[in-house]
Design an enzyme around this catalytic site. Structure first.
Site, PDB file in Angstrom:
ATOM      1  N   GLU A  68       0.889  -1.179   0.000  1.00 54.34           N
ATOM      2  CA  GLU A  68       0.000   0.000   0.000  1.00 54.34           C
ATOM      3  C   GLU A  68       0.920   1.219   0.000  1.00 54.34           C
ATOM      4  O   GLU A  68       1.378   1.654   1.048  1.00 54.34           O
ATOM      5  CB  GLU A  68      -0.922  -0.030   1.217  1.00 54.34           C
ATOM      6  CG  GLU A  68      -1.950  -1.131   1.114  1.00 54.34           C
ATOM      7  CD  GLU A  68      -3.170  -0.927   2.017  1.00 54.34           C
ATOM      8  OE1 GLU A  68      -3.413   0.195   2.500  1.00 54.34           O
ATOM      9  OE2 GLU A  68      -3.862  -1.924   2.237  1.00 54.34           O
ATOM     10  N   ASP A 110      -9.535  -0.230  -1.549  1.00 56.74           N
ATOM     11  CA  ASP A 110      -8.876   0.574  -0.525  1.00 56.74           C
ATOM     12  C   ASP A 110      -9.853   1.642  -0.067  1.00 56.74           C
ATOM     13  O   ASP A 110     -10.560   2.225  -0.892  1.00 56.74           O
ATOM     14  CB  ASP A 110      -7.605   1.219  -1.098  1.00 56.74           C
ATOM     15  CG  ASP A 110      -6.665   1.613   0.015  1.00 56.74           C
ATOM     16  OD1 ASP A 110      -6.299   0.742   0.821  1.00 56.74           O
ATOM     17  OD2 ASP A 110      -6.316   2.802   0.102  1.00 56.74           O
ATOM     18  N   PHE A 167     -15.479  -3.599  11.708  1.00 59.31           N
ATOM     19  CA  PHE A 167     -14.041  -3.445  11.921  1.00 59.31           C
ATOM     20  C   PHE A 167     -13.675  -1.969  11.834  1.00 59.31           C
ATOM     21  O   PHE A 167     -14.510  -1.119  11.512  1.00 59.31           O
ATOM     22  CB  PHE A 167     -13.264  -4.261  10.878  1.00 59.31           C
ATOM     23  CG  PHE A 167     -13.465  -3.784   9.466  1.00 59.31           C
ATOM     24  CD1 PHE A 167     -14.597  -4.130   8.764  1.00 59.31           C
ATOM     25  CD2 PHE A 167     -12.522  -2.967   8.847  1.00 59.31           C
ATOM     26  CE1 PHE A 167     -14.795  -3.680   7.462  1.00 59.31           C
ATOM     27  CE2 PHE A 167     -12.695  -2.525   7.543  1.00 59.31           C
ATOM     28  CZ  PHE A 167     -13.840  -2.871   6.852  1.00 59.31           C
ATOM     29  N   GLY A 168     -12.411  -1.714  12.116  1.00 57.72           N
ATOM     30  CA  GLY A 168     -11.850  -0.372  11.926  1.00 57.72           C
ATOM     31  C   GLY A 168     -12.641   0.710  12.649  1.00 57.72           C
ATOM     32  O   GLY A 168     -12.891   0.641  13.863  1.00 57.72           O
ATOM     33  N   TYR A 169     -13.071   1.697  11.878  1.00 61.17           N
ATOM     34  CA  TYR A 169     -13.776   2.852  12.447  1.00 61.17           C
ATOM     35  C   TYR A 169     -15.290   2.644  12.544  1.00 61.17           C
ATOM     36  O   TYR A 169     -16.010   3.597  12.852  1.00 61.17           O
ATOM     37  CB  TYR A 169     -13.480   4.098  11.591  1.00 61.17           C
ATOM     38  CG  TYR A 169     -12.015   4.470  11.527  1.00 61.17           C
ATOM     39  CD1 TYR A 169     -11.367   5.034  12.624  1.00 61.17           C
ATOM     40  CD2 TYR A 169     -11.265   4.263  10.367  1.00 61.17           C
ATOM     41  CE1 TYR A 169     -10.019   5.385  12.567  1.00 61.17           C
ATOM     42  CE2 TYR A 169      -9.918   4.605  10.298  1.00 61.17           C
ATOM     43  CZ  TYR A 169      -9.308   5.161  11.403  1.00 61.17           C
ATOM     44  OH  TYR A 169      -7.970   5.501  11.348  1.00 61.17           O
ATOM     45  N   LYS A 190     -25.373  -2.424   6.835  1.00 66.61           N
ATOM     46  CA  LYS A 190     -24.195  -1.583   6.517  1.00 66.61           C
ATOM     47  C   LYS A 190     -24.064  -1.442   4.996  1.00 66.61           C
ATOM     48  O   LYS A 190     -23.797  -0.357   4.485  1.00 66.61           O
ATOM     49  CB  LYS A 190     -22.915  -2.194   7.115  1.00 66.61           C
ATOM     50  CG  LYS A 190     -21.672  -1.381   6.773  1.00 66.61           C
ATOM     51  CD  LYS A 190     -20.394  -1.901   7.399  1.00 66.61           C
ATOM     52  CE  LYS A 190     -19.190  -1.121   6.864  1.00 66.61           C
ATOM     53  NZ  LYS A 190     -17.890  -1.644   7.292  1.00 66.61           N
ATOM     54  N   ARG A 211     -18.237   1.073   0.410  1.00 59.79           N
ATOM     55  CA  ARG A 211     -17.751  -0.129  -0.299  1.00 59.79           C
ATOM     56  C   ARG A 211     -18.852  -0.679  -1.207  1.00 59.79           C
ATOM     57  O   ARG A 211     -18.614  -0.996  -2.370  1.00 59.79           O
ATOM     58  CB  ARG A 211     -17.330  -1.178   0.739  1.00 59.79           C
ATOM     59  CG  ARG A 211     -16.741  -2.458   0.173  1.00 59.79           C
ATOM     60  CD  ARG A 211     -15.961  -3.212   1.226  1.00 59.79           C
ATOM     61  NE  ARG A 211     -14.915  -2.365   1.777  1.00 59.79           N
ATOM     62  CZ  ARG A 211     -14.960  -1.807   2.996  1.00 59.79           C
ATOM     63  NH1 ARG A 211     -15.965  -2.042   3.828  1.00 59.79           N
ATOM     64  NH2 ARG A 211     -13.998  -1.013   3.403  1.00 59.79           N
TER      65      ARG A 211
HETATM   66  P1  IMP Z   1      -7.836  -0.131   4.098  1.00 58.53           P
HETATM   67  O1  IMP Z   1      -8.832  -0.006   3.009  1.00 58.53           O
HETATM   68  O2  IMP Z   1      -7.790  -1.529   4.619  1.00 58.53           O
HETATM   69  O3  IMP Z   1      -6.481   0.428   3.750  1.00 58.53           O
HETATM   70  O4  IMP Z   1      -8.424   0.727   5.283  1.00 58.53           O
HETATM   71  C1  IMP Z   1      -7.827   1.854   5.866  1.00 58.53           C
HETATM   72  C2  IMP Z   1      -8.314   1.984   7.301  1.00 58.53           C
HETATM   73  O5  IMP Z   1      -9.692   2.340   7.288  1.00 58.53           O
HETATM   74  C3  IMP Z   1      -8.184   0.696   8.114  1.00 58.53           C
HETATM   75  O6  IMP Z   1      -7.816   1.029   9.427  1.00 58.53           O
HETATM   76  C4  IMP Z   1      -9.574   0.119   8.080  1.00 58.53           C
HETATM   77  O7  IMP Z   1      -9.843  -0.599   9.257  1.00 58.53           O
HETATM   78  C5  IMP Z   1     -10.448   1.374   7.978  1.00 58.53           C
HETATM   79  N1  IMP Z   1     -11.646   1.059   7.203  1.00 58.53           N
HETATM   80  C6  IMP Z   1     -11.712   0.762   5.873  1.00 58.53           C
HETATM   81  N2  IMP Z   1     -12.976   0.475   5.511  1.00 58.53           N
HETATM   82  C7  IMP Z   1     -13.712   0.583   6.638  1.00 58.53           C
HETATM   83  C8  IMP Z   1     -15.090   0.371   6.917  1.00 58.53           C
HETATM   84  O8  IMP Z   1     -15.912  -0.012   6.057  1.00 58.53           O
HETATM   85  N3  IMP Z   1     -15.465   0.576   8.191  1.00 58.53           N
HETATM   86  C9  IMP Z   1     -14.599   0.964   9.166  1.00 58.53           C
HETATM   87  N4  IMP Z   1     -13.309   1.169   8.974  1.00 58.53           N
HETATM   88  C10 IMP Z   1     -12.860   0.965   7.708  1.00 58.53           C
END
Ligand code: IMP
Length: 180
Positions: free
Chosen positions: A35, A64, A137-139, A160, A166
């Site tokens: 990345e 991404d 996950f993530g945010y 979602k 996405r």
């Molecule tokens: P990446 O697409 O995996 O590079 O995501 C970048 C950051 O954003 C990571 O920390 C992911 O956990 C967060 N992220 C990406 N898509 C989502 C989502 O749909 N929900 C919450 N966090 C996301």
């Protein structure tokens, strides 16, 4: 029915895509790619596509995403993964301030029949006052999509997908594969 590979190390992203693209036979390839540090999601995705294509992968897509907070001029944006690993949701809750408008952006890169196509999806919303919910996950625990009261983490995948950046990018793959 068309077969496509989704190259992602993130099992949650794969579940969301498989739920949304039920008419396409999806295979998950759990493979990391570089990345690159770039100013846009598009550049990150194009670099990843070329790297995987050079390794011999065919008929696949990658995705991404990033969280862009308006009052922070789009931060964390392309740095979303790093920021999530370091200060995480709690850090973002503190940084967001009074104007909590934000958006998630997604870029899906498709490599099909040796051609690259990019598809973008945006979900507008806001940063919640506190973390809520256990899904996703993530945010997800701190993001509330527009016209909702629940965070993404308080939703089932299907719900979602009815709002998410996405899904809004993935629907464009579907139209691309099934024109008319
Ligand atoms: P990446 O697409 O995996 O590079 O995501 C970048 C950051 O954003 C990571 O920390 C992911 O956990 C967060 N992220 C990406 N898509 C989502 C989502 O749909 N929900 C919450 N966090 C996301």
């Amino acid at each position: 029915m068309r077969k496509l590979k989704f190259v992602t190390t993130n099992p949650n992203k794969f579940l969301e895509a498989a739920n949304f693209l039920a008419e396409i036979e999806l295979e998950r390839v759990d493979r990391a790619y570089t990345e690159v540090q770039a100013d846009t999601l598009n550049e990150v995705v194009k670099h990843g596509l070329r790297e995987l294509a050079d390794q011999g992968f065919e008929n696949f897509f990658i995705e991404d995403a990033g969280l862009f907070i308006h009052s922070l001029k789009g931060f964390p944006g392309v740095y979303s993964a790093y920021v999530n690993r370091t200060i995480g949701c709690n850090g973002i809750l503190k940084l967001a301030g009074n104007n909590r408008k934000a958006e998630f952006r997604s870029v899906v890169g498709l490599y099909l029949d040796k051609k690259i196509n990019l598809f973008e999806g945006v979900c507008e919303g806001e940063i919640s006052g506190e973390k809520r919910g256990k899904s996703g996950f993530g945010y997800d625990p701190i993001f509330i999509p527009e016209n909702e009261t629940k965070t993404f983490a308080e939703m089932e995948i299907k719900e979602k997908n009815s709002y998410s950046h996405r899904a809004r990018a993935l629907v464009k793959i579907f139209s691309y594969l099934n024109p008319g």
